[in-house]
Scaffold this active site. Sequence first.
Site: not given
Ligand code: NAD
Length: 482
Positions: A179, A253, A287, A381
């Site tokens: 997804k 993650e 991140c 963050e």
């Molecule tokens: P987000 O949490 O808004 O979305 C991530 C994914 O989750 C998307 O595909 C979204 O559609 C999906 N999603 C949203 N609600 C959901 C639910 N209730 N159930 C299942 N899936 C759902 O995050 P974002 O804005 O896309 O990404 C940014 C964040 O990701 C930052 O906090 C960043 O630090 C983190 N990040 C972490 C790593 C790592 O390896 N630790 C790497 C990249 C990004």
Amino acid sequence: MSDTIKHGSAGLHLDGAAVEVGAREAIVVHDKSTGEVIGHAAQATLEDVDRAIGSARAAQAIWADTPGPQKASVLRKAAALLEAQRESFVEFLVRESGSTKANAEGEFNASVIEFYSAAELALAPNAEVVPSGQRGRVNLVERRPVGVLGLITAWNAPLHIAARVLAPALGLGNAVVLKPAPQTPLVGGLMLAPLLDEAGAPAGLVQVLPGDAAGPALVDHSGVDMVHFTGSERTGMRINIAAAQKMKRVALELGGNNATVVLADADLDLAARLGAQASFHHQGQVCIATSRHVVAREVADEYTRLLAEHARSRTVGNPAESDVDMGPLVSASEVERALGMVRATVDAGARVVEGGTAEGAFMRPTVVADVRPGMALHDEETFAPIAPVIVVDSEEEALEVVNSTRFALSAAVFSRDLDRAWRFADRVRAGMVHVNDMSALHETQVPFGGIGASGTGDRLGGRANIDLLTERRWLSLQRSAT
Ligand code: NAD
């Protein structure tokens, strides 16, 4: 405009085939610099999710039974097919996720390596023999696939965030229902899945279901054995709770609030150059970006001046048009959120030394001084090109500040005295600590991940993938009945 961009409009990838958006609701995909429409994806329905999981289970059974060398050959072919499409993938990373060309090339290269490494995983030993207390008994501890993996990803490095889990999951005998993030469904999944089909994976082994419904449905569905999630702390917490209600394995993650520590004896030119890179690279939307510079008072003025100089020298613009240092943030609303954090921090007593301005989705790299714990830019963050500077009077205070966050992903410490830096690093609470280097380091073969609010403590990369993406099973064999 390339052909791929013109035709980058498969709605989903189901049962081994691209499916048109058709009657489903469309997700419009924009170029993050210009706003131009570059493709569409479909909001997968709950029926699509059911169908995908059904065929993923069937494909996984075939794949798990496929000899390792054959799996390895499919994965090597997928890597080669991906490599052959470098130009269009890099173009999409630039336009769909706002990467500079250099960042896109780096992400693309890392993604190709994931598939070659996954081929090696398919050939790695998959059992160990553990001595038995019973004469004649042979104890095998096998590594078996988890089954069907629900993979939910973020937009900031869409291709690699998918590839770093998808490829090893396949190498270890699993199927994946992906997804992708709504901002990047094309390069984050729909462009990748057909390559696996073409390489000879059984139909349904890799499926892509964009849209809001698919994420929660994958977590909830009894046909998904494990959920791997990359994204925000808030969503991660929701997924963790939902998965617990199903007693489902989950790996998270999440975000970071990573510190770069500059001790008084640091090489300031080196620290400021790498500190700036760690804060401004990919517009700070990483991140492992440095979102706090914790600096000894003796060198704070000079370090801040150097940091501001680096910020000032950076060019910002549309990376598809010229060779800029920084592209757009993922949206204008993300810029507004980031500037709001700067304003709140300034209102609480900090001052902007450089930047602090934006035009649409393009934000100038920003340096903010006099930041203290309790201020927005310290506590949360930022995920934007902002370098807050926090001045400390001792190593103890530096350590206290570094460890005062609930996140624990990455950190960096600079000192000319390696022993001192190492002792400091020893006391930092983080999944990854780097001495005289950037917080934003990544190598595909090195285990990557965080603890606390940064994740479940799982690690991705190299042999850590075996722990992450297999189940252990004890199989005992009695050689003689006596
Ligand atoms: P987000 O949490 O808004 O979305 C991530 C994914 O989750 C998307 O595909 C979204 O559609 C999906 N999603 C949203 N609600 C959901 C639910 N209730 N159930 C299942 N899936 C759902 O995050 P974002 O804005 O896309 O990404 C940014 C964040 O990701 C930052 O906090 C960043 O630090 C983190 N990040 C972490 C790593 C790592 O390896 N630790 C790497 C990249 C990004």
